[in-house]
Design an enzyme around this catalytic site. Structure first.
Site, PDB file in Angstrom:
ATOM      1  N   GLU A 256       0.833  -1.200   0.000  1.00 37.45           N
ATOM      2  CA  GLU A 256       0.000   0.000   0.000  1.00 37.45           C
ATOM      3  C   GLU A 256       0.872   1.256   0.000  1.00 37.45           C
ATOM      4  O   GLU A 256       1.779   1.392   0.826  1.00 37.45           O
ATOM      5  CB  GLU A 256      -0.903   0.000   1.236  1.00 37.45           C
ATOM      6  CG  GLU A 256      -1.774   1.232   1.382  1.00 37.45           C
ATOM      7  CD  GLU A 256      -2.563   1.238   2.689  1.00 37.45           C
ATOM      8  OE1 GLU A 256      -3.505   2.025   2.796  1.00 37.45           O
ATOM      9  OE2 GLU A 256      -2.218   0.434   3.587  1.00 37.45           O
ATOM     10  N   LYS A 327      -9.479   2.503  -3.323  1.00 35.65           N
ATOM     11  CA  LYS A 327     -10.005   1.985  -2.061  1.00 35.65           C
ATOM     12  C   LYS A 327     -11.381   2.558  -1.752  1.00 35.65           C
ATOM     13  O   LYS A 327     -11.608   3.766  -1.861  1.00 35.65           O
ATOM     14  CB  LYS A 327      -9.035   2.302  -0.913  1.00 35.65           C
ATOM     15  CG  LYS A 327      -9.418   1.648   0.403  1.00 35.65           C
ATOM     16  CD  LYS A 327      -8.376   1.903   1.480  1.00 35.65           C
ATOM     17  CE  LYS A 327      -8.738   1.197   2.776  1.00 35.65           C
ATOM     18  NZ  LYS A 327      -7.755   1.450   3.842  1.00 35.65           N
ATOM     19  N   CYS A 379      -5.760  -2.849   2.683  1.00 32.76           N
ATOM     20  CA  CYS A 379      -5.657  -2.733   4.138  1.00 32.76           C
ATOM     21  C   CYS A 379      -6.937  -3.127   4.850  1.00 32.76           C
ATOM     22  O   CYS A 379      -7.394  -4.256   4.770  1.00 32.76           O
ATOM     23  CB  CYS A 379      -5.222  -1.301   4.499  1.00 32.76           C
ATOM     24  SG  CYS A 379      -4.717  -1.101   6.230  1.00 32.76           S
TER      25      CYS A 379
END
Length: 512
Positions: A256, A327, A379
């Protein structure tokens, strides 16, 4: 002699605290049903006020210990005094405990064995609310404790949601066993054995015989240096140097936001990386920040460089090319700040670097990399089972999650994070690749349950291969729908059997 109310309240708190040891990195899975059994003992024959209080204490212990790793990020990067950071942790644990308190309090309206028929649906409804309200926080659900248990064979059928129901049933059976009632435990074990036999007759996901050679790159960049502009070039060079001797794979993955420079300003670097990957007949997936100047929106993004298909001669990258993932499930405080005009001035905790992200779409295409279809999650969003499943397709080859757990130091948070990712792999029946800044980085095969990881807190790589898998699990096809339907039926049965308790079942009296 029965324990007094005060001692039962303490027992409920302790039972919640002990739950921590059923999750990673400890993974003593049998502790979770034992703790649930103690919780049921504490709820027996109480008023709704007492049950709600004990439900709250159980939940408080559950989260105060279970997610104590959150305090690491608050204490080290929040810029707050210790007493304030502890207070914030207590507030978070207290908020999450409200859901178990709600289920415990409402269940007291049901009597006898129908109490269980009501409690399980009520508890699962409270778990759904915990995973939904205020963006949701479905961390440490009981089903995750069975990730490494003999019961994990049910994950592809009922998912973590269904495994949580099984933990509750086992806990109730153990409580009844303590009361010298064997029937519940015998029935539960028999039912699980029948499920195991039935599963042998169902179509199973299988290895295709093809392998994918992968390189996972762990940069181990210190959190305090990740967003320092003077460190950008050094960080980008570090990832390049770790990758350069290892291009001879099918897929390279960086974690990430591995590239700290915003995408618009990193074009030369990205074009060179794209050409290098294509030249070596591979593809590279990396995290990067995409800032859109016209709209002033910023996305936590994954992009693909190098070959889109094996037969391609050139790389695929162009600025804002569609082969990317943005995301969707953002982390409160870390990636967006609610009521930011009020909170940001209060403390550094509410004004962290890169804490103003925008949401990507809920449904996005799988990434295409060197002929592979990659199902991505960044994540925190790997914890949202329904979200991950909604982006799954039958031709998805790999489940990929990237993260930066440097916020949480050497705590049990990263281990729990890996455990959650492995559960998603078992649910969908796809090999897992997890790449992080400082660990836990690794791969996992959900069929043979083989896992490879590299050491945390080291700048290193994992060069390995994963086996491709074909087939669609029942969970991938139907999700938790069948379990939800069953819970609704159970609750209606409990409601009907206790109809004398509820006013809306009673006939309305009229004066003649």
């Amino acid at each position: 002699m029965a324990l007094s109310i005060s001692k039962k309240s303490i027992l409920a708190l302790v039972a919640g605290m002990l739950l921590t040891f059923s999750f990673a990195p400890f993974s003593f899975w049998f502790i979770s049903p034992l703790c649930i059994a103690l919780f049921f003992y504490c709820l027996a024959n109480t008023t709704w006020q007492v049950a709600a209080k004990r439900g709250f204490l159980f939940g408080f212990g559950w989260f105060a210990c279970g997610i104590s790793w959150v305090h690491v990020s608050i204490a080290e990067y929040g810029g707050l005094p210790l007493i304030v950071s502890l207070l914030l942790m207590a507030i978070l644990a207290a908020y999450l405990a409200l859901y178990s308190a709600l289920a415990a309090g409402l269940s007291t309206h049901f009597k006898g064995h129908t109490w269980l028929l009501a409690f399980i649906p009520l508890f699962m409804a409270s778990e759904w609310m915990r995973g939904t309200f205020l963006t949701g926080f479905p961390w440490l659900s009981f089903g995750y404790s069975l990730t490494d248990s003999p019961l994990n064979f049910l994950a592809p059928v009922v998912g973590e949601f269904g495994l949580t129901v099984i933990v509750l049933l086992l806990g109730y059976s153990l409580w009844q066993l303590a009361n010298k009632k064997w029937l519940w435990l015998a029935s539960t074990i028999s039912s699980l054995m029948i499920c195991a036999l039935v599963m042998t007759t169902l179509p199973q996901n299988k290895h295709t015989g093809d392998e994918v050679h992968v390189l996972l790159v762990q940069g181990n960049i210190k959190q305090e240096l990740r967003w320092a502009p003077e460190q950008f070039a050094k960080t980008m060079l570090a990832y390049q140097d770790l990758t350069r001797p290892n291009w001879d794979v099918d897929l390279v993955v960086w974690p990430e936001a591995a590239i700290p420079e915003i995408e618009a300003l990193a074009q030369e670097y990205l074009q060179n990386l794209d050409s290098a990957a294509a030249f070596h007949n591979t593809a590279l997936i990396t995290g990067i920040v995409d800032y859109q100047r016209p709209t002033k929106t910023i996305y936590n993004t994954l992009i693909v460089l190098g070959k889109k298909n094996p037969e391609d001669l050139l790389g695929q990258y162009q600025f804002l090319h569609p082969n990317r993932y943005r995301k969707h499930n953002l982390l409160p405080i870390g990636e967006f700040v609610p009521f930011e005009s009020l909170l940001r001035p209060i403390a550094p905790l509410f004004d962290l670097p890169m804490s103003s992200f925008s949401r990507g779409d809920a449904i996005q295409h799988n990434l295409k990399a060197n002929g592979l279809n990659i199902l991505p999650a960044i994540c925190y969003e790997i914890v949202f089972a329904d979200f991950v499943r909604s982006n799954y397709h039958s031709n998805s080859d790999i489940l990929l999650t990237v993260s930066n757990d440097a916020w949480f130091g050497d705590s049990h948070g990263p281990h729990q994070h890996m455990q959650i990712a492995r559960m998603r792999a078992m649910e969908l029946g796809r090999p897992l690749i997890r790449v992080t800044n400082n660990g836990i980085t690794g791969v996992y095969d959900p069929l043979d349950h083989q896992q490879q990881t590299i050491n945390q807190f080291e700048a290193t790589v994992l060069k390995t291969s994963i086996k491709k898998i074909s087939g669609d699990t029942l969970y991938a096809q139907y999700g938790k729908g069948p379990i939800v339907l069953l819970l609704i039926v159970l609750f209606l049965v409990a409601l009907f059997n206790n109809r004398h308790t509820f006013k809306f079942f009673k006939p309305i009296k009229t004066n003649k």
